[in-house]
Design a protein around this motif. Structure first.
Motif, mmCIF file in Angstrom:
data_model
loop_
_atom_site.group_PDB
_atom_site.id
_atom_site.type_symbol
_atom_site.label_atom_id
_atom_site.label_comp_id
_atom_site.label_asym_id
_atom_site.label_seq_id
_atom_site.Cartn_x
_atom_site.Cartn_y
_atom_site.Cartn_z
ATOM 1 N N ARG A 439 -15.663 -120.817 47.969
ATOM 2 C CA ARG A 439 -16.018 -119.701 48.858
ATOM 3 C C ARG A 439 -14.835 -118.757 49.072
ATOM 4 O O ARG A 439 -15.016 -117.557 49.216
ATOM 5 N N ASP A 440 -13.640 -119.333 49.097
ATOM 6 C CA ASP A 440 -12.444 -118.530 49.356
ATOM 7 C C ASP A 440 -11.757 -118.219 48.029
ATOM 8 O O ASP A 440 -11.367 -119.134 47.306
ATOM 9 N N GLU A 441 -11.614 -116.918 47.720
ATOM 10 C CA GLU A 441 -11.007 -116.585 46.431
ATOM 11 C C GLU A 441 -9.495 -116.861 46.402
ATOM 12 O O GLU A 441 -8.862 -116.781 45.350
ATOM 13 N N PHE A 442 -8.902 -117.152 47.585
ATOM 14 C CA PHE A 442 -7.478 -117.509 47.619
ATOM 15 C C PHE A 442 -7.276 -119.026 47.514
ATOM 16 O O PHE A 442 -6.159 -119.512 47.543
ATOM 17 N N ASP A 443 -8.381 -119.729 47.404
ATOM 18 C CA ASP A 443 -8.313 -121.185 47.229
ATOM 19 C C ASP A 443 -7.587 -121.491 45.919
ATOM 20 O O ASP A 443 -7.885 -120.868 44.887
ATOM 21 N N PRO A 444 -6.639 -122.455 45.880
ATOM 22 C CA PRO A 444 -5.923 -122.773 44.637
ATOM 23 C C PRO A 444 -6.874 -123.155 43.495
ATOM 24 O O PRO A 444 -6.563 -122.966 42.324
ATOM 25 N N LYS A 445 -8.042 -123.688 43.854
ATOM 26 C CA LYS A 445 -9.002 -124.104 42.805
ATOM 27 C C LYS A 445 -9.756 -122.909 42.214
ATOM 28 O O LYS A 445 -10.472 -123.051 41.236
ATOM 29 N N TYR A 446 -9.602 -121.730 42.847
ATOM 30 C CA TYR A 446 -10.383 -120.567 42.400
ATOM 31 C C TYR A 446 -10.024 -120.158 40.974
ATOM 32 O O TYR A 446 -10.914 -119.873 40.159
ATOM 33 N N GLU A 447 -8.727 -120.154 40.652
ATOM 34 C CA GLU A 447 -8.274 -119.769 39.303
ATOM 35 C C GLU A 447 -8.806 -120.746 38.256
ATOM 36 O O GLU A 447 -9.229 -120.355 37.180
ATOM 37 N N GLU A 448 -8.745 -122.023 38.645
ATOM 38 C CA GLU A 448 -9.252 -123.069 37.734
ATOM 39 C C GLU A 448 -10.749 -122.860 37.477
ATOM 40 O O GLU A 448 -11.230 -122.948 36.341
ATOM 41 N N TRP A 449 -11.477 -122.555 38.567
ATOM 42 C CA TRP A 449 -12.931 -122.294 38.438
ATOM 43 C C TRP A 449 -13.192 -121.069 37.555
ATOM 44 O O TRP A 449 -14.078 -121.070 36.706
ATOM 45 N N LYS A 450 -12.334 -120.019 37.771
ATOM 46 C CA LYS A 450 -12.505 -118.768 37.025
ATOM 47 C C LYS A 450 -12.331 -119.005 35.517
ATOM 48 O O LYS A 450 -13.095 -118.494 34.693
ATOM 49 N N MET A 451 -11.291 -119.809 35.172
ATOM 50 C CA MET A 451 -11.041 -120.132 33.749
ATOM 51 C C MET A 451 -12.219 -120.906 33.158
ATOM 52 O O MET A 451 -12.661 -120.642 32.049
ATOM 53 N N GLN A 452 -12.715 -121.846 33.944
ATOM 54 C CA GLN A 452 -13.865 -122.657 33.498
ATOM 55 C C GLN A 452 -15.091 -121.753 33.280
ATOM 56 O O GLN A 452 -15.827 -121.896 32.311
ATOM 57 N N MET A 453 -15.283 -120.808 34.206
ATOM 58 C CA MET A 453 -16.418 -119.887 34.131
ATOM 59 C C MET A 453 -16.326 -119.001 32.900
ATOM 60 O O MET A 453 -17.322 -118.778 32.196
ATOM 61 N N GLU A 454 -15.125 -118.507 32.612
ATOM 62 C CA GLU A 454 -14.919 -117.648 31.423
ATOM 63 C C GLU A 454 -15.291 -118.402 30.144
ATOM 64 O O GLU A 454 -15.819 -117.837 29.200
ATOM 65 N N LYS A 455 -14.969 -119.706 30.154
ATOM 66 C CA LYS A 455 -15.188 -120.545 28.979
ATOM 67 C C LYS A 455 -16.687 -120.721 28.674
ATOM 68 O O LYS A 455 -17.110 -120.739 27.518
ATOM 69 N N VAL A 456 -17.481 -120.858 29.739
ATOM 70 C CA VAL A 456 -18.908 -121.177 29.521
ATOM 71 C C VAL A 456 -19.836 -119.965 29.682
ATOM 72 O O VAL A 456 -21.020 -120.048 29.364
ATOM 73 N N LYS A 457 -19.306 -118.849 30.163
ATOM 74 C CA LYS A 457 -20.136 -117.668 30.446
ATOM 75 C C LYS A 457 -20.850 -117.168 29.192
ATOM 76 O O LYS A 457 -20.252 -117.044 28.127
ATOM 77 N N GLY A 458 -22.129 -116.896 29.348
ATOM 78 C CA GLY A 458 -22.899 -116.300 28.244
ATOM 79 C C GLY A 458 -23.202 -117.236 27.093
ATOM 80 O O GLY A 458 -23.568 -116.802 26.012
ATOM 81 N N THR A 459 -23.046 -118.559 27.325
ATOM 82 C CA THR A 459 -23.375 -119.506 26.245
ATOM 83 C C THR A 459 -24.423 -120.507 26.731
ATOM 84 O O THR A 459 -24.601 -120.705 27.933
ATOM 85 N N ALA A 460 -25.080 -121.119 25.775
ATOM 86 C CA ALA A 460 -26.072 -122.155 26.083
ATOM 87 C C ALA A 460 -26.049 -123.180 24.965
ATOM 88 O O ALA A 460 -25.781 -122.845 23.807
#
Length: 499
Positions: A439-460
């Motif tokens: 929920r908080d974009e300043f959360d230390p886990k946010y960057e990790e989540w963002k990288m994970q999201m970039e990896k799987v975005k637009g794929t199935a």
């Protein structure tokens, strides 16, 4: 004998004579055709594509036709001398021996030019005999009214038998010689060689999926399953439209049409209306978001695109049935009708759990699903078309750490897994990763989540969990959620891996 009995006696005699009617046949035509074949073996090839031994009325003629056919197929000569060695020498035809009968047939042979006409006449009479048998059975069953066969199931059974007769010229099923089976296998290989992409089945329009499956194979039951939101309806719609849009008919010798590429598609949409389905297809084809189309939030350029697309789509042989809660018997009857009237190459059912069985007393849902999947498998074989049936997955997936589906996740899974020739799972990791956004974009886990999201975005991932005729494994596809479109990935190195 009293007066009443005396009056009735001649009437009963007249009726008995009237009721005895010989089944339609033409022995002279059979003799003329067999004679032509024995004199000139080319006559056999004039009739062999539609006339089978079972179509001849006289048992001896059937045997002669079958033996002559086997000899000719082995590239040997069929004549009275070679054929008589395979028949009983002591068998008599009236005053003639079999050898004399064969010689008489050859001596009185008509020209080869008439062979096809005689063959057609024999075939038509065989169809009439089969119609009489079906008609007599209908009358007898309707009179006897067995308790376990209500009128509706009798209608369905008669319709099935009439459909088989119309499609194949015979309805008795029975054994097929291995010779015929081998010929069919070679024909299939030849068709695959000539077809675009050299596929033995019908192309889905998604090359990486075709590479694993060889296209959709005729008479296969293909289960396409996934949790809600994974895009199983989108994938089924994409495949259905790709096949219909690629349809390229080819005229057969008898004047009928057969698909050279693509095919005629029947789509049973039990969940969505036909307009919703059409909106999805238009969105996918025009790259205008379906939510914008529904809200009317589109520019003039977008609207022109929609109109141009709709004009092109009107020519596409995709037929939609939006009846909710349809039973397997109704679905089969409508599919037979579609095949007779418009042709049919692929059937899509969205989805199994919304169908109903025959609702026999005391039957539970698992038994009902078993009846449905068994019925779909039998229908695929009867119509000789692949059936893509969508299925829900159980909630067990959500409670696991690894959300990738497996065969045991199929709802009421025993029969679905057993009857299916192919089981495909649609899995989009993006869906689950998106829901885990901190929920908080300043959360230390946010960057990790963002990288994970970039990896799987637009794929199935399309997971091939079961395939009778090929490998299992995973095919990676691109998925554009705003247009509900699956397609091949631009970078082929990510395409597929086996397990």
């Amino acid at each position: 004998m009293n007066d009443a009995a005396r009056k009735l006696a001649p009437l009963a005699k007249d009726q008995a004579e009237q009721h005895y009617r010989e089944a339609p046949n033409n022995l002279e035509a059979e003799q003329a055709l067999l004679g032509a074949i024995l004199v000139n073996n080319d006559a056999f090839y004039r009739v062999s594509d539609f006339l089978k031994p079972v179509h001849l009325y006289e048992p001896l003629h059937r045997r002669i036709f079958e033996i002559a056919g086997e000899i000719i197929r082995m590239s040997k000569t069929a004549n009275p001398v070679t054929v008589k060695t395979f028949l009983k020498a002591d068998e008599k035809v009236g005053d003639l021996t079999v050898a004399q009968y064969l010689a008489r047939l050859a001596a009185e042979a008509v020209s080869i030019i008439n062979a096809e006409d005689y063959g057609r006449a024999i075939y038509d009479l065989a169809l009439r005999r089969s119609l009489i048998t079906i008609g007599e059975d209908m009358v007898n069953i309707a009179y006897d009214a067995p308790l376990d066969m209500p009128p509706q199931s009798q209608i369905e059974d008669a319709e099935r038998r009439l459909f088989e007769l119309a499609e194949t010229g015979r309805y008795d099923g029975g054994f097929q010689s291995f010779n015929d089976a081998v010929a069919l296998a070679i024909d299939m290989a030849g068709q695959a060689f000539e077809r675009d992409g050299h596929l033995s089945g019908i192309s889905t329009g998604i090359h990486s999926l075709d590479g694993k499956m060889g296209g959709l194979q005729r008479s296969d039951l293909i289960i396409l399953a996934g949790r809600p939101g994974m895009g199983k309806t989108s994938l089924a719609t994409n495949i259905a439209y790709n096949i219909a849009a690629a349809y390229e008919p080819e005229v057969q010798p008898d004047g009928s049409f057969k698909a050279k590429n693509g095919g005629v598609v029947g789509f049973y949409s039990l969940e969505m209306s036909s307009e919703q389905l059409a909106t999805r297809i238009i969105s996918e084809q025009t790259e205008v978001s379906s939510s914008k189309i529904r809200r009317g939030d589109i520019s003039e350029a977008d609207f022109e695109k929609l109109v141009a697309c709709s004009q092109m789509m009107q020519k596409v042989p995709l037929y939609i049935d939006q009846t909710g809660g349809i039973s397997i018997a109704q679905l089969a009857a409508r599919a037979r009708r579609l095949k007779r009237q418009r042709g049919l190459d692929v059937l899509v059912v969205d989805y199994i759990q919304l169908m109903t069985g025959s609702k026999k007393s005391g039957e539970n849902r698992v038994q009902e699903i078993t009846e449905i999947t068994t019925g779909l498998k039998a229908l695929g074989k009867e119509l000789n078309v692949p059936i893509i049936a969508l299925s829900q997955l159980s909630r067990a997936v959500e409670s696991r750490e690894d959300k990738r589906p497996q065969l045991s996740d199929l709802r009421e899974s025993g029969s679905i897994e057993q009857d299916a020739d192919v089981v495909l799972f649609v899995f989009r990791e993006e869906y689950y990763v998106k829901n885990m956004e901190p929920r908080d974009e300043f959360d230390p886990k946010y960057e990790e989540w963002k990288m994970q999201m970039e990896k799987v975005k637009g794929t199935a991932d399309v997971i091939i969990a079961k395939q009778r005729h090929g490998p299992t494994g995973t095919v990676k596809l691109a998925f554009q959620s705003e247009f509900t479109r699956f397609s091949d990935l631009a970078d082929p190195s990510f395409t597929q891996y086996e397990h």
